[in-house]
Design an enzyme around this catalytic site. Structure first.
Site, PDB file in Angstrom:
ATOM      1  N   GLU A  84       0.829  -1.208   0.000  1.00  0.00           N
ATOM      2  CA  GLU A  84       0.000   0.000   0.000  1.00  0.00           C
ATOM      3  C   GLU A  84       0.862   1.257   0.000  1.00  0.00           C
ATOM      4  OE1 GLU A  84      -2.795  -2.260   3.285  1.00  0.00           O
ATOM      5  OE2 GLU A  84      -2.164  -0.203   3.646  1.00  0.00           O
ATOM      6  N   CYS A  97       3.173   8.354   1.457  1.00  0.00           N
ATOM      7  CA  CYS A  97       3.677   7.414   2.465  1.00  0.00           C
ATOM      8  C   CYS A  97       3.969   6.098   1.733  1.00  0.00           C
ATOM      9  CB  CYS A  97       2.627   7.240   3.566  1.00  0.00           C
ATOM     10  SG  CYS A  97       3.183   6.165   4.880  1.00  0.00           S
ATOM     11  N   CYS A 104       6.395  -7.362   7.016  1.00  0.00           N
ATOM     12  CA  CYS A 104       7.495  -6.860   7.851  1.00  0.00           C
ATOM     13  C   CYS A 104       7.871  -7.931   8.847  1.00  0.00           C
ATOM     14  CB  CYS A 104       7.054  -5.597   8.589  1.00  0.00           C
ATOM     15  SG  CYS A 104       8.382  -4.826   9.541  1.00  0.00           S
ATOM     16  N   CYS A 108       5.925  -5.589  15.404  1.00  0.00           N
ATOM     17  CA  CYS A 108       5.343  -4.666  16.387  1.00  0.00           C
ATOM     18  C   CYS A 108       3.874  -5.053  16.593  1.00  0.00           C
ATOM     19  CB  CYS A 108       5.440  -3.223  15.904  1.00  0.00           C
ATOM     20  SG  CYS A 108       7.127  -2.735  15.507  1.00  0.00           S
ATOM     21  N   CYS A 111       0.641  -3.226  14.988  1.00  0.00           N
ATOM     22  CA  CYS A 111       0.727  -2.943  13.554  1.00  0.00           C
ATOM     23  C   CYS A 111       0.189  -4.102  12.725  1.00  0.00           C
ATOM     24  CB  CYS A 111       2.188  -2.678  13.215  1.00  0.00           C
ATOM     25  SG  CYS A 111       2.523  -2.562  11.463  1.00  0.00           S
ATOM     26  N   GLY A 149       6.577  -2.160   6.136  1.00  0.00           N
ATOM     27  CA  GLY A 149       7.972  -2.583   6.187  1.00  0.00           C
ATOM     28  C   GLY A 149       8.859  -1.629   6.955  1.00  0.00           C
ATOM     29  N   GLU A 150      10.039  -2.131   7.266  1.00  0.00           N
ATOM     30  CA  GLU A 150      11.061  -1.346   7.965  1.00  0.00           C
ATOM     31  C   GLU A 150      12.114  -0.976   6.920  1.00  0.00           C
ATOM     32  OE1 GLU A 150      12.194   0.038  11.034  1.00  0.00           O
ATOM     33  OE2 GLU A 150      13.870   0.452   9.674  1.00  0.00           O
ATOM     34  N   SER A 181      11.633   6.545   8.117  1.00  0.00           N
ATOM     35  CA  SER A 181      11.222   6.169   9.465  1.00  0.00           C
ATOM     36  C   SER A 181      11.797   4.804   9.820  1.00  0.00           C
ATOM     37  CB  SER A 181       9.689   6.113   9.508  1.00  0.00           C
ATOM     38  OG  SER A 181       9.256   5.633  10.745  1.00  0.00           O
ATOM     39  N   SER A 203      10.542   5.497  15.538  1.00  0.00           N
ATOM     40  CA  SER A 203       9.342   5.044  16.250  1.00  0.00           C
ATOM     41  C   SER A 203       9.734   4.705  17.676  1.00  0.00           C
ATOM     42  CB  SER A 203       8.762   3.792  15.576  1.00  0.00           C
ATOM     43  OG  SER A 203       8.377   4.099  14.273  1.00  0.00           O
ATOM     44  N   LEU A 204       9.300   5.511  18.602  1.00  0.00           N
ATOM     45  CA  LEU A 204       9.753   5.345  19.991  1.00  0.00           C
ATOM     46  C   LEU A 204       8.655   4.681  20.844  1.00  0.00           C
ATOM     47  CD1 LEU A 204      11.861   8.054  21.782  1.00  0.00           C
ATOM     48  CD2 LEU A 204      10.420   6.480  23.030  1.00  0.00           C
ATOM     49  N   HIS A 205       7.527   5.328  20.949  1.00  0.00           N
ATOM     50  CA  HIS A 205       6.294   4.776  21.530  1.00  0.00           C
ATOM     51  C   HIS A 205       6.300   4.524  23.040  1.00  0.00           C
ATOM     52  CE1 HIS A 205       5.081   4.626  17.444  1.00  0.00           C
ATOM     53  NE2 HIS A 205       5.779   3.569  17.129  1.00  0.00           N
ATOM     54  N   HIS A 279      -5.058   4.074  15.383  1.00  0.00           N
ATOM     55  CA  HIS A 279      -6.201   3.513  14.662  1.00  0.00           C
ATOM     56  C   HIS A 279      -6.416   2.096  15.206  1.00  0.00           C
ATOM     57  CE1 HIS A 279      -6.396   6.465  11.284  1.00  0.00           C
ATOM     58  NE2 HIS A 279      -5.134   6.595  11.553  1.00  0.00           N
ATOM     59  N   CYS A 322      -1.371   1.446   8.206  1.00  0.00           N
ATOM     60  CA  CYS A 322      -0.762   0.611   7.179  1.00  0.00           C
ATOM     61  C   CYS A 322      -1.019  -0.870   7.427  1.00  0.00           C
ATOM     62  CB  CYS A 322       0.719   0.902   7.045  1.00  0.00           C
ATOM     63  SG  CYS A 322       1.762   0.074   8.208  1.00  0.00           S
TER      64      CYS A 322
HETATM   65 FE1  SF4 Z   1       7.159  -3.271  10.714  1.00  0.00          FE
HETATM   66 FE2  SF4 Z   1       6.802  -0.640  11.085  1.00  0.00          FE
HETATM   67 FE3  SF4 Z   1       4.781  -2.355  11.476  1.00  0.00          FE
HETATM   68 FE4  SF4 Z   1       6.833  -2.355  13.196  1.00  0.00          FE
HETATM   69  S1  SF4 Z   1       5.389  -0.662  12.819  1.00  0.00           S
HETATM   70  S2  SF4 Z   1       5.846  -4.183  12.295  1.00  0.00           S
HETATM   71  S3  SF4 Z   1       8.540  -1.894  11.804  1.00  0.00           S
HETATM   72  S4  SF4 Z   1       5.798  -1.936   9.536  1.00  0.00           S
END
Ligand code: SF4
Length: 333
Positions: A84, A97, A104, A108, A111, A149-150, A181, A203-205, A279, A322
């Site tokens: 996407e 984006c 991925c 996480c 996600c 993805g990362e 990112s 991405s800290l969170h 979300h 995503c």
């Molecule tokens: Fe992968 Fe980013 Fe989702 Fe983490 S937040 S699983 S790094 S796509």
């Protein structure tokens, strides 16, 4: 292909290297989709090129439009995989984006892409196609590598794509228009900081390592404190910026204790913190923090000289988080 590769491709068809430069202009500046449109290249030369190579631009297979103007594009990435891209309009900007992997492997827990698991790397063509094949290709102002993805887990391809996006013979974008990112893939992050001039978003969170680990397995391999130590070795007071993404979950990371720990973690660093509304996804224990909690959190950071904003939520009506749309598509196919 890069310019040297396009020149070599021309030579492989017994054409002069300057045809490679003409190809770069047609592909990346003019973004044509057919050999016929490349009118300053002779017909016989075009035929020789077409016999060996394909342009490779392919249209999205799905599109969802939000009432706020956000558009989510769905692309096929081969082998039953879907990815996407989201185009977010905002006053004088249009930001894309971009996805860098199919699925991925970072896992996480909040996600949907992470839940899909890893289905392979995207190549440079898959990533550039997201820029080229959409309706807004000619008017995009910015790109964020924050889709599926990362990006730093596909670092060599990312380097190639950033090279094409920023080269004078390519898209000729300033690196300032691009943000990459990461959740903190440390070895590739060092390379990125040494080799690239694009902005960085981390991405800290959660500022507490053990709590962060409960949602982000990457914390075990690369501790956020080590990520920050590395970032502090670089200068972010000039053109390049670093920001920290902080998705807010009620009862998990949205109180004063977390704000204060975050302030301690980031103290003295030239940066911005973006608070992000969550979300909701199925089977996840936390809800989005309340607006009141987010505003209090933001104000506390700002009062301690850490620039903090609440990112406006876009495209909720089209599942803009995503991984949702592509996951549904993969299940259906
Ligand atoms: Fe992968 Fe980013 Fe989702 Fe983490 S937040 S699983 S790094 S796509």
């Amino acid at each position: 292909m890069t310019l040297p590769e396009l020149k070599a491709a021309a030579q492989a068809c017994s054409l002069k290297p300057f045809v490679g430069a003409q190809l770069a202009d047609w592909l990346y500046a003019k973004r044509v989709r057919s050999w016929e449109r490349m009118v300053n290249i002779s017909k016989s030369a075009r035929e020789a090129l077409a016999a060996r190579y394909e342009i490779g631009v392919h249209d999205p297979v799905g599109l969802a439009c939000s009432s706020d103007g956000t558009k989510k594009y769905l692309f096929e990435a081969g082998q039953g995989r879907f990815i996407e891209s989201v185009m977010i309009p905002d006053e004088d900007r249009q930001t894309l984006c971009v996805s860098s992997q199919a699925g991925c492997r970072m896992g996480c827990k909040f996600c949907m892409t992470g839940r899909q698991g890893f289905h392979g790397q995207l190549d440079a063509a898959d990533i550039l196609n997201q820029f080229i094949s959409i309706e807004e290709s000619g008017t995009l102002s910015n790109a964020v590598f924050m889709g599926m993805g990362e990006p730093l887990d596909n670092y060599d391809t990312l380097t190639r794509v950033l090279g094409i996006l920023t080269a004078p013979w390519g898209f000729a974008w300033s690196p300032k228009r691009i943000t990459v990112s990461t959740i903190g893939v440390l070895p590739a992050l060092r390379r990125f900081l040494d080799e690239q001039r694009c902005h960085l978003a981390v991405s800290l969170h959660n500022p507490f390592p053990e709590e962060r680990l409960s949602l982000m397995p990457v914390q075990k391999a690369w501790d956020i404190r080590e990520v920050l130590s590395l970032i502090r070795e670089y200068d972010f007071s000039g053109q390049r910026r670093v920001s920290f993404e902080y998705t807010m979950f009620e009862g998990f990371n949205d109180d004063k204790r977390h704000a204060d720990a975050l302030i301690r973690l980031l103290r003295g660093l030239e940066c911005r913190v973006n608070l992000i509304r969550f979300h909701q996804i199925p089977d996840f224990p936390y809800r989005c923090a309340s607006l009141q909690a987010m505003e209090a959190f933001r104000d506390r950071l700002n009062n301690h000289q850490i620039l903090c904003t609440i990112r406006s939520s876009r495209g909720e009506d089209i599942l803009a988080a995503c991984g949702l749309l592509s996951g549904q598509q993969a299940q259906q196919s």
